[in-house]
Each structure stands twice: as C-alpha cells, then as structure tokens.
Scaffold this active site. Structure first.
Site, short mmCIF file in Angstrom:
data_model
loop_
_atom_site.label_atom_id
_atom_site.label_comp_id
_atom_site.label_asym_id
_atom_site.label_seq_id
_atom_site.Cartn_x
_atom_site.Cartn_y
_atom_site.Cartn_z
N HIS A 460 33.83 36.67 41.77
CA HIS A 460 34.10 36.20 40.40
C HIS A 460 33.94 34.69 40.31
O HIS A 460 34.06 33.97 41.30
CB HIS A 460 35.51 36.61 39.95
CG HIS A 460 36.61 35.77 40.54
ND1 HIS A 460 37.03 34.57 39.99
CD2 HIS A 460 37.39 35.97 41.63
CE1 HIS A 460 38.01 34.07 40.71
NE2 HIS A 460 38.26 34.90 41.72
N CYS A 461 33.64 34.25 39.11
CA CYS A 461 33.69 32.82 38.78
C CYS A 461 34.67 32.72 37.62
O CYS A 461 35.80 33.17 37.74
CB CYS A 461 32.31 32.27 38.46
SG CYS A 461 31.30 33.28 37.36
N SER A 462 34.25 32.18 36.50
CA SER A 462 35.13 32.16 35.33
C SER A 462 34.82 33.38 34.44
O SER A 462 35.69 34.20 34.17
CB SER A 462 34.94 30.88 34.53
OG SER A 462 35.83 30.83 33.42
#
Length: 544
Positions: A460-462
């Site tokens: 995940h990132c944002s």
C-alpha cells in the site's frame, strides 16, 4: 470431505486418487480443489503430491469451504457452500444424460456404434427436485459462470447472503509465548490458502480462472535489448503518450460494493475505489450487515502466481481493525508500505502499527506489537507480532516501509533520470522484500501448502494505486526477466490495472517502470549497458 472419516478410505481408494492426479485429468482443468480435508488426509496428501509433476501439483489444492468464494464466483457455488446457486442434482444428471445421448446419436449416424448401445446403455434419471424447465448452462465451458440474465449481471451486497470467511487460512498456527522461541501447532483444522485470481473480466462475466502459468507472463515479451531500443525510440514523450493511451481506457469492472453508503466512509479517497471482481472479502463480523466484509483492497496476480499481492489504500483510523483482520485472514507474512504517514503537511496514511520497540497497539480484535526496528537511509523495517485476541494465536509480520518515494512521483526526483541509477535503492528494497517473504515462508514449514512463494504480500501507499502499482510492476517484470529473459512492461501495467483500478497513477511512474527494468537488466547481466543519451531531448518541463 466434510465429516469424512479415516474409515471411509482404504489403500485402493488412495491408489485411485494418486492415479487421477498422475493422469491427464487435472491438466484439463484450471484447478482441482479438495474441500475441508481433515488433518489425517492432508498429511499423507502432502507426501503423495511429491510423486506427481510440478505443473499438476500446482493445480491441486486443499481449501476450506469459506475459501471457495475466492476460487469460484459465488454465482457458481451452491448455497450450502456459501454461494448463490440453487442446485438441482437430478436436473444436472438429466442434462448430462441428454448430452451423452446426443453424442451417441451423432456417432450412430456416422456408423461408429449401433442402436443397442443408445437404447440400452443409458438408464433413465428420476427427477427429485422438479421438472427441468430449461436447459441448464454448460458448466464445462470457459464461460460457465457467466450470468445469462442481464438483469442479474450485477450482484450487490443486498443479494449476497451473509457468509463468514475462515478466520485463519494457514493450516497450522504458530503460538507465541513472548520470546518467539516456543511454538505449538494449533489443534484446530485450518486449511491451506491459495486464493485464485478473479482476474480481469468485463462486468457480469465470471473470472476466467487463469492458472499460475498464465499469470504475469502471458503477454508477448521482448528481450532487454529490444526494450532498450524501444525506449530509445519513444523517448520520454513517447512513453508518456503510450501511458495516456492506457489511462484513457475505461476501467474493466464495476465498483458497486465500494459505492454502498455503508462502505463509502471506508474509502480514503472518493475517486479511488476497488473493483468488485477482484476485491478482498473479509469475514463478516455482523450477521445482519453483509457490508462488514468490505475493505478497499484488491487481489493482483504476480509472475506465475495468482493473487500474489493485495493492493490496498493506506489504512484510516476507522479501518485499522479491518486492515489487520485482512492481514490475519489472508495469512499475510509481509507488508510493504511505500509512503510516509505525513507528506507535505498532509496525512497520507494512519499510523496503524507501533513505531517503538516493545510497544503494543490494539485495533479491533487484534493486538500489534513491535518486536524490533531496523532503520536504513531509504527504508525502515519493523518486525511485528500480530495476535488474534479471540484465540491468543500469534504470527510474525515483516513490515517494510520505503521512506524516500515522493507522492505523485518517482524515486530520485522528477522523471527518475534516464540511466541515472536512481532506481537502485528501490530495486534493493524489492529484493529485501522477496528475501523477507522467503524467510517467513520457510519459518512456516508445513503450515503452508499453497503456492511456493507463499501467501499474498500486502502492498500500500496512500491511495494504493500509484507507488503501489509501480512496485508491483517492477516485481513482476524483474521476476519474468530473471526466469524467461523477456519482459513486457506495458502488458504488466495493463494487467495490474485490470485488477486494481487506476494503478500507475502518473506518466512518470510509467516511465520509471521502464527505466528501472533496464537498470535491473544491467545489474544482473541481462544487458551489457543501457545508454539512454537523448532520452529526455525535446521533453516538456512537466512537474508531477
């Protein structure tokens, strides 16, 4: 095998099963699922698997009943197994009989068999559950699970009966007594996890059920030298145009579950939703609320591995419990985080894990403890212990956070720099992640009997699409290059986007994928050099 006993089996039956596995039967199917196998069956089965070819072995899995929904669309599963299909065994037998009779009739017309076989070989089928009013769908075709009625093509949560997933997909659970030195095998009968890809298909159409061999390597690849020549010819502007062509296509799927009123607040961004066809289903915590199975996360195939990854958004405080429930239920051992919690003064991700050694946080029914922390220039590794508070069972989780990847950008600044070597830290981190997965899988030993590369890696990132999609593309391309000496960057991006909508968010991320793959090829000797002089000539000054 529900409720089956050891006394139901003997040596002859075991030999028949082994013969079936060694024959061509599994090769004609995408997958063979052995459902709710008891422990006494799985132990010798693991040994029998060693005597069949690897290609066939990869297609035979033991799963629990709740995991069937990840392998077979619910519309094709009978209700007693958590699906939506109303089964009529007598009707199915009648259909099989009719098909067989038609085949015999055709053979008779061609002079292959005589009338006696047709009239005397097939016994009549006595209906048990009513009359066949229409011919059932041919469940052996590639599109067997397509829903024929257009009005029923989109199934919402309201149409889906409450169903609870297996709370622990690992076959055994390793206990934790505080120092991780003492482990015990759970006495329960958990089953293997090998979640099948739901793939990319148009709305209303069931998953094509890709095999592991078809994942990540199905497109026509090109050699590293051919990739270099193409990148040189296109330049940055040409790759941007190629990306825009990909981005202009409408998403190949629907977002009905993500748009339900009770789920909207669980999405970090209103315009970043997860596909229905590849979404990760959580266990249903409220029997009266089927939407408790929702999290903004999608399965994505890796290189020759179905659902190698779970792409998700940076958890929100209100979804911390859902996130850890997903990690637990999917058997995840490794989490990759490619964002910082706060960037440019804006919160990009909630602090869902402890940041100090020996600290403990509780989210939902799970406790998370930081066992050790390693800080490097480009990344931070946190060794976590995840505990299910209902059962007190624990699992180690390797958490790697890459800290030098700007939002809406690429490592090393705008454009990444052609031939600059700025992808090297990301490539090192990628290898670190793979080694961590391999070590964690080795620690599980016989507790895992799914794909040889282990359970899904959560990334995940944002938003879970830009940096996350870039990371996945690099991993898939690197593994294919190392195995086949070919690569297909564009095809990989298209496949990732077909399972996680809008992955690879910016043109320069698409460019970075090409440059990083070339850099990986040079590092590993697949390409002598990658001279990209003039790559940025006549390039407009774009700031992403």
């Amino acid at each position: 095998m529900t409720d089956s006993k050891y006394t139901n089996f003997d040596y002859d039956l075991s030999q028949k099963i082994l013969t079936m596995l060694k024959g061509g039967y599994p090769a004609k199917l995408k997958k063979v699922l052995i459902v709710t196998a008891p422990l006494w069956f799985k132990a010798p089965f693991r040994i029998l698997r060693l005597f069949v070819r690897e290609k066939l072995r990869e297609r035979v899995h033991t799963v629990s009943a709740p995991q069937l929904g990840a392998h077979v669309p619910r519309a094709s599963l009978p209700r007693q197994l958590g699906g939506l299909l109303e089964t009529d065994h007598a009707a199915w037998l009648e259909h099989c009989k009719n098909c067989y009779v038609n085949t015999l009739q055709n053979a008779k017309l061609e002079g292959v068999i005589d009338e006696y076989v047709i009239t005397n070989h097939i016994p009549p089928v006595k209906p048990q559950n009513g009359i066949i009013e229409h011919e059932p769908r041919d469940m052996t075709s590639d599109h067997a699970t397509r829903i024929d009625d257009d009005s029923a093509m989109h199934i919402s949560d309201r149409d889906t009966p409450p169903y609870t997933c297996d709370p622990n997909p690992l076959r055994h659970t390793h206990g934790y007594n505080g120092d991780m030195k003492s482990r015990h095998i759970n006495s329960g009968d958990e089953d293997d996890l090998d979640i099948s890809s739901r793939g990319a298909w148009s709305s209303g159409e069931a998953s094509p059920g890709l095999s592991d061999e078809e994942c990540g390597g199905g497109g026509a690849g090109e050699s590293p030298a051919a990739l270099l020549a193409r990148v040189r010819a296109l330049g940055r502007r040409g790759l941007h145009a190629e990306y825009e062509e990909i981005r202009a296509r409408p998403p190949p799927g629907t977002f009905h579950h993500a748009k339900l009123p009770s789920n909207l607040a669980k999405n970090r961004y209103t315009d970043v939703l997860c596909f229905d066809h590849s979404r990760v289903l959580l266990s249903q915590t409220d029997p009266d609320d089927p939407t408790t199975d929702y999290i903004n996360a999608n399965y994505v195939d890796g290189y020759k591995q179905k659902n190698a990854f779970i792409c998700t958004q940076g958890p929100l405080p209100k979804t911390f419990g859902d996130f850890w429930r997903m990690v637990w239920e999917q058997g995840t051992l490794v989490i990759v985080m490619t964002t910082r919690a706060v960037e440019r003064g804006r919160v990009k991700c909630g602090q869902y894990f402890p940041v100090a050694v020996d600290t403990r946080t509780v989210h939902g029914g799970f406790a998370v403890t930081a066992e050790a922390i390693e800080q490097e220039d480009d990344y931070t590794v946190t060794h976590l212990v995840l505990t299910d508070l209902r059962t007190e069972q624990s699992r180690r989780i390797w958490h790697g956070q890459y800290t030098r990847w700007p939002d809406y950008g690429v490592p090393g600044g705008a454009g990444g720099g052609a031939g600059s070597g700025r992808a090297a830290p990301v490539l090192r981190f990628l290898q670190l992640v793979r080694r961590a997965q391999a070590r964690a899988l080795a620690d599980l030993g016989d507790a895992w009997a799914g794909h040889s590369r282990g359970p899904p890696i959560v990334v995940h990132c944002s938003a879970g699409i830009g940096r996350t999609g870039t990371f996945l593309t690099l991993d898939i391309c690197a593994m294919r290059l190392a195995t086949e000496r070919t690569v297909d960057v564009r095809g990989t991006v298209e496949r990732v986007r077909a399972q996680r909508a809008h992955s690879i968010q910016m043109p320069d991320q698409y460019v970075f994928c090409h440059l990083a793959v070339l850099e990986y090829a040079v590092q590993n000797g697949y390409l002598e050099s990658a001279d990209l002089s003039g790559f940025d000539d006549d390039n407009e000054d774009e700031s992403e």
